[in-house]
Every structure is written in C-alpha cells, then in structure tokens.
Design a protein around this motif. Structure first.
Motif, short mmCIF file in Angstrom:
data_model
loop_
_atom_site.label_atom_id
_atom_site.label_comp_id
_atom_site.label_asym_id
_atom_site.label_seq_id
_atom_site.Cartn_x
_atom_site.Cartn_y
_atom_site.Cartn_z
N TYR A 1 4.01 6.05 -5.30
CA TYR A 1 4.07 6.14 -6.75
C TYR A 1 2.98 7.08 -7.28
O TYR A 1 3.24 7.99 -8.07
CB TYR A 1 3.93 4.77 -7.41
CG TYR A 1 4.07 4.87 -8.90
CD1 TYR A 1 5.33 4.90 -9.49
CD2 TYR A 1 2.95 5.02 -9.71
CE1 TYR A 1 5.47 5.07 -10.86
CE2 TYR A 1 3.09 5.19 -11.08
CZ TYR A 1 4.35 5.20 -11.65
OH TYR A 1 4.49 5.39 -13.00
N TYR B 1 -5.92 -1.59 -5.04
CA TYR B 1 -5.66 -0.42 -4.23
C TYR B 1 -5.88 0.87 -5.01
O TYR B 1 -6.40 1.85 -4.48
CB TYR B 1 -4.24 -0.46 -3.67
CG TYR B 1 -4.09 0.52 -2.53
CD1 TYR B 1 -4.91 0.42 -1.41
CD2 TYR B 1 -3.18 1.55 -2.60
CE1 TYR B 1 -4.80 1.32 -0.39
CE2 TYR B 1 -3.07 2.46 -1.56
CZ TYR B 1 -3.88 2.33 -0.47
OH TYR B 1 -3.78 3.24 0.56
N ILE B 2 -5.50 0.85 -6.28
CA ILE B 2 -5.77 2.02 -7.12
C ILE B 2 -7.27 2.26 -7.21
O ILE B 2 -7.75 3.39 -7.12
CB ILE B 2 -5.18 1.81 -8.53
CG1 ILE B 2 -3.65 1.91 -8.47
CG2 ILE B 2 -5.73 2.83 -9.52
CD1 ILE B 2 -2.97 1.54 -9.76
N LEU C 1 9.28 -1.42 -6.55
CA LEU C 1 7.91 -1.60 -7.02
C LEU C 1 7.87 -2.44 -8.29
O LEU C 1 7.02 -3.32 -8.44
CB LEU C 1 7.26 -0.24 -7.27
CG LEU C 1 5.82 -0.26 -7.80
CD1 LEU C 1 4.88 -0.97 -6.83
CD2 LEU C 1 5.33 1.16 -8.07
N THR D 1 2.69 1.92 -3.22
CA THR D 1 1.73 2.30 -4.26
C THR D 1 1.34 3.77 -4.12
O THR D 1 1.29 4.52 -5.10
CB THR D 1 0.47 1.42 -4.18
OG1 THR D 1 0.83 0.06 -4.38
CG2 THR D 1 -0.55 1.82 -5.24
N PHE E 1 -2.15 -4.20 -6.40
CA PHE E 1 -1.88 -2.87 -6.92
C PHE E 1 -3.14 -2.30 -7.59
O PHE E 1 -3.54 -1.16 -7.34
CB PHE E 1 -0.73 -2.97 -7.91
CG PHE E 1 -0.22 -1.64 -8.42
CD1 PHE E 1 0.42 -0.76 -7.58
CD2 PHE E 1 -0.36 -1.31 -9.76
CE1 PHE E 1 0.90 0.45 -8.05
CE2 PHE E 1 0.11 -0.10 -10.24
CZ PHE E 1 0.75 0.78 -9.38
N LEU F 1 5.89 -6.00 -8.74
CA LEU F 1 4.82 -6.15 -9.73
C LEU F 1 5.10 -7.24 -10.76
O LEU F 1 4.29 -7.45 -11.66
CB LEU F 1 4.58 -4.81 -10.43
CG LEU F 1 3.92 -3.74 -9.55
CD1 LEU F 1 3.80 -2.43 -10.29
CD2 LEU F 1 2.56 -4.19 -9.05
N LYS G 1 0.82 -1.21 0.00
CA LYS G 1 0.00 0.00 0.00
C LYS G 1 0.86 1.25 0.00
O LYS G 1 0.64 2.18 -0.77
CB LYS G 1 -0.92 0.01 1.23
CG LYS G 1 -2.14 -0.86 1.12
CD LYS G 1 -3.03 -0.64 2.33
CE LYS G 1 -4.31 -1.47 2.23
NZ LYS G 1 -5.19 -1.24 3.38
N TYR H 1 -5.72 2.12 -14.69
CA TYR H 1 -4.69 1.17 -14.26
C TYR H 1 -3.70 0.90 -15.39
O TYR H 1 -2.50 0.86 -15.18
CB TYR H 1 -5.35 -0.12 -13.80
CG TYR H 1 -4.36 -1.24 -13.53
CD1 TYR H 1 -3.54 -1.20 -12.42
CD2 TYR H 1 -4.27 -2.32 -14.40
CE1 TYR H 1 -2.63 -2.22 -12.17
CE2 TYR H 1 -3.36 -3.34 -14.16
CZ TYR H 1 -2.54 -3.29 -13.04
OH TYR H 1 -1.64 -4.29 -12.80
#
Length: 378
Positions: A8, A37-38, A21, A5, A34, A25, A2, A57
């Motif tokens: 970023y 969470y976005i 990161l 992310t 990811f 990924l 989290k 995304y």
C-alpha cells in the motif's frame, strides 16, 4: 500484514489486495500493527525533521477510506524527501527515483520454483554433540529449554552444571534465543552462537558469536550480582553492563561491525580498546586489527531484526550479499562495473526476490538469469 502494508505504502497494491487490507483494518489489533509498522518504516528515514507519525498515519488512514484506485494514492508531503518506503535510489552524481508508472512485474515460474524468502529455522547442537532441528510450528521441550519453532527459551532453574549449546541459523533462516539470564538474542541468516545453558552466579556471562550477525538485548548486570556480559567474536571482545547492540561478523567479510543501540559497551582486541556511545559503530579490520569508530544510523544497521532490509548508500555488492543470505541462493555479479553502484531503499524481507530485482533491472540496464542454485547479474 507487513507485506500488504508495504504494498500500500509503495503504491504497488492491487485492487483485490486493497479490499483485503480494508477488511483487515476493521480489527483493532490490525490497526495497531498497521500503525506500528508505518512508524518503523518511516521515522528514521526522513531527511528533514522527524515526521509526526500520528498525523502521517491519519493521512494514510483517511486515504484508505477514500481511495478507489490504488494508483491515485498521494504520499505524505514529508515522504517525498525521504529515502524510505521501498524507493530504490540509484546514486551517481544525481539520483533517479522510481515509484509510479512502473510496468507490471512479470511472474517468472523459475523464481517461484527456486527462490523464496527466509523463515524461522535453526539447528540446536547439544553438549553431547547431538542436534535438534528447530522449525516454525514444531515444538521442542526439555527440563532446561523449550522452543515453539520461532524462539528458544532457557530455564533459569535448569541444570547447575555448566554445559554449552550451539544455535546455528542457516542461509534463508532467522531465530531468537532467550538465554538463562534473560538476555535476548536475535540471530540473522548464516549465523552461529555458542552459549552456556546456565550461568554461574557472580561470574562473567560470556557467549561466542562464532560467525554471522546477532542483535543482543542484555539483561542488566545489577540483576546478576554485578556480573558483566561479554560477547566474543572474531578477533574482538565486547563487554557490556546492560545494553542493546548489534554485531556483524560474517566469514566472507573483511571487517567486524559492532553497533550500539542503547547503553555502553567497550570493544577490544590485543591492540585496541574503544568505548562506544549510542549511535556509534566500531569497524574492526580483520587484516590489520585496527578499530575505527564512526557514527551510523542505528535503524539501518539493525532493521533486519524487524523483518526489514534497510539500505542507506549501500553498494550493489553488499546488497546482493544480504539478499543471498536471506533467500539462500548465490547471487553472482558478472558485470563488475555494477558492484559499486549505490542504493537507498527500505524493503520487507517477506517480499519475493523478483520484486526487489526487477526495479533495479529496469533502472541500471541490468539483466539477470535464474538457475537452480544461483542468479547471475549481467
């Protein structure tokens, strides 16, 4: 995952963290985290039409693959109109946005020594008055209940006698409990819940939010011979059939807030009884006993459950209360003129408190001092 992310998305990630990161990924499970969470981070907060999360995304994913220098990151086109992604918006007659070209945050040893984010922890008080400390990584098991240090789960086949437990979450903590009827409850910092170890068949399932904040995902009444579920809190009672809702009833606040996320509930006291629809919030004034209903953004009111601070037009005074509870430190606003300045912002609860206070400091001419037991805003 989290925290990196968020760094970023908010353009505060370092080159080293960006490399980390990219490595994370490579794994499918981290890609899914990811993306989820976005979605949590953005979808409620756009001021225009709801964005296409998949497209957003993909843009972010493509940018990660192409990105060489973190400061070259371009936010999705719909994002600049939103209040999300840790942009703290200072609201007077107009707004100041700050995200790029910020000076690096100084690493103050005093912050690291004094303040740290909250963790999973609680105290379980049994019927006989004895207590058990629950912490992440520590297990507690009996015939009736088991805990992994993050959640406590009651056995539906436990004792047939009715006894009560208390689950107390201190400042700087959070915890989950799954009751014997499969109702799940998330407790925020500085909260206490009283509940029976088992429920009698056919009788109302009743628990007490002694104080604090809790999110309830109630097991439907049809699974329990029609038995309704009630939550008693300060000066009010919430009755449900099977739904999700949030109650905030802190001892240092003048009102009790009940927010409906799904289903239907009724909120009542000795004077009033009101039904809530999804997206509505009842505000019970503890002085007058009056209940008022208003429409709210449910995500903003319940994001704490997902490890997020979501502030929408919140005065600095309220924000500092929330931070005080989570970081377990008193925050005193010495300059009273600052209390009513309002902010919008979405921030991870895993962030250091310094990372939250420094941008505020730079934009409203705020100074603060860190002591062993408090932070004073001047």
């Amino acid at each position: 995952m989290k925290k990196i992310t968020i760094k970023y998305i908010t353009n505060t990630i370092s080159s080293k963290e960006l490399s980390e990161l990219k490595v994370l990924l490579r794994e499918k499970k981290n890609q899914d985290l990811f993306k989820d969470y976005i979605k949590d981070y953005y979808d409620i907060h756009t001021l225009l039409n709801k964005p296409d999360i998949d497209s957003a995304y993909k843009k972010i994913w493509d940018t990660i693959n192409e990105k060489e220098q973190p400061r070259q990151y371009v936010l999705p086109s719909w994002f600049k109109y939103s209040s999300a992604a840790a942009l703290i918006v200072l609201t007077f007659s107009f707004s100041y946005f700050f995200i790029n070209n910020q000076k690096p945050i100084n690493n103050l040893n005093s912050f690291e020594e004094v303040v740290s984010p909250g963790v999973d922890k609680a105290t379980l008080t049994l019927e006989d008055g004895s207590s058990v400390v629950l912490e992440k990584g520590q297990h507690y098991n009996t015939e009736e209940v088991e805990s992994n240090g993050e959640q406590i789960v009651y056995n539906k086949k436990g004792s047939t006698s009715i006894s009560y437990n208390y689950l107390t979450v201190p400042r700087g903590g959070k915890f989950e409990v799954k009751l014997a009827d499969d109702t799940q409850v998330w407790l925020n910092s500085e909260s206490e819940l009283k509940y029976p170890v088992t429920f009698k068949k056919g009788e109302t399932r009743q628990v007490v939010l002694v104080y604090g904040e809790a999110y309830f995902d109630v097991s439907p009444s049809e699974n329990h011979n029609g038995a309704t579920f009630k939550v008693v809190s300060n000066l009010q009672e919430v009755e449900v059939l099977g739904t999700e809702f949030n109650i905030k009833a802190y001892k240092d606040e003048e009102s009790v807030y009940t927010t409906l996320a799904e289903g239907k509930v009724s909120v009542r006291n000795d004077v009033f009884k009101e039904k809530l629809n999804v997206g509505e919030q009842s505000v019970l004034n503890e002085v007058t006993g009056n209940i008022k209903i208003k429409t709210v953004n449910v995500y903003n009111e319940t994001a704490w459950r997902k490890g997020i601070f979501s502030f929408k037009n919140k005065p600095l005074k309220e924000i500092m209360k929330a931070l005080s509870r989570w970081y377990d430190i008193d925050i005193i606003i010495k300059n009273k003129k600052l209390e009513d300045i309002r902010f919008n912002g979405v921030l991870s609860k895993s962030m250091n408190l310094e990372e939250i206070l420094e941008p505020i400091k730079r934009n409203i001419n705020l100074n603060y001092k860190v002591y062993d037991d408090k932070i004073v805003l001047e």
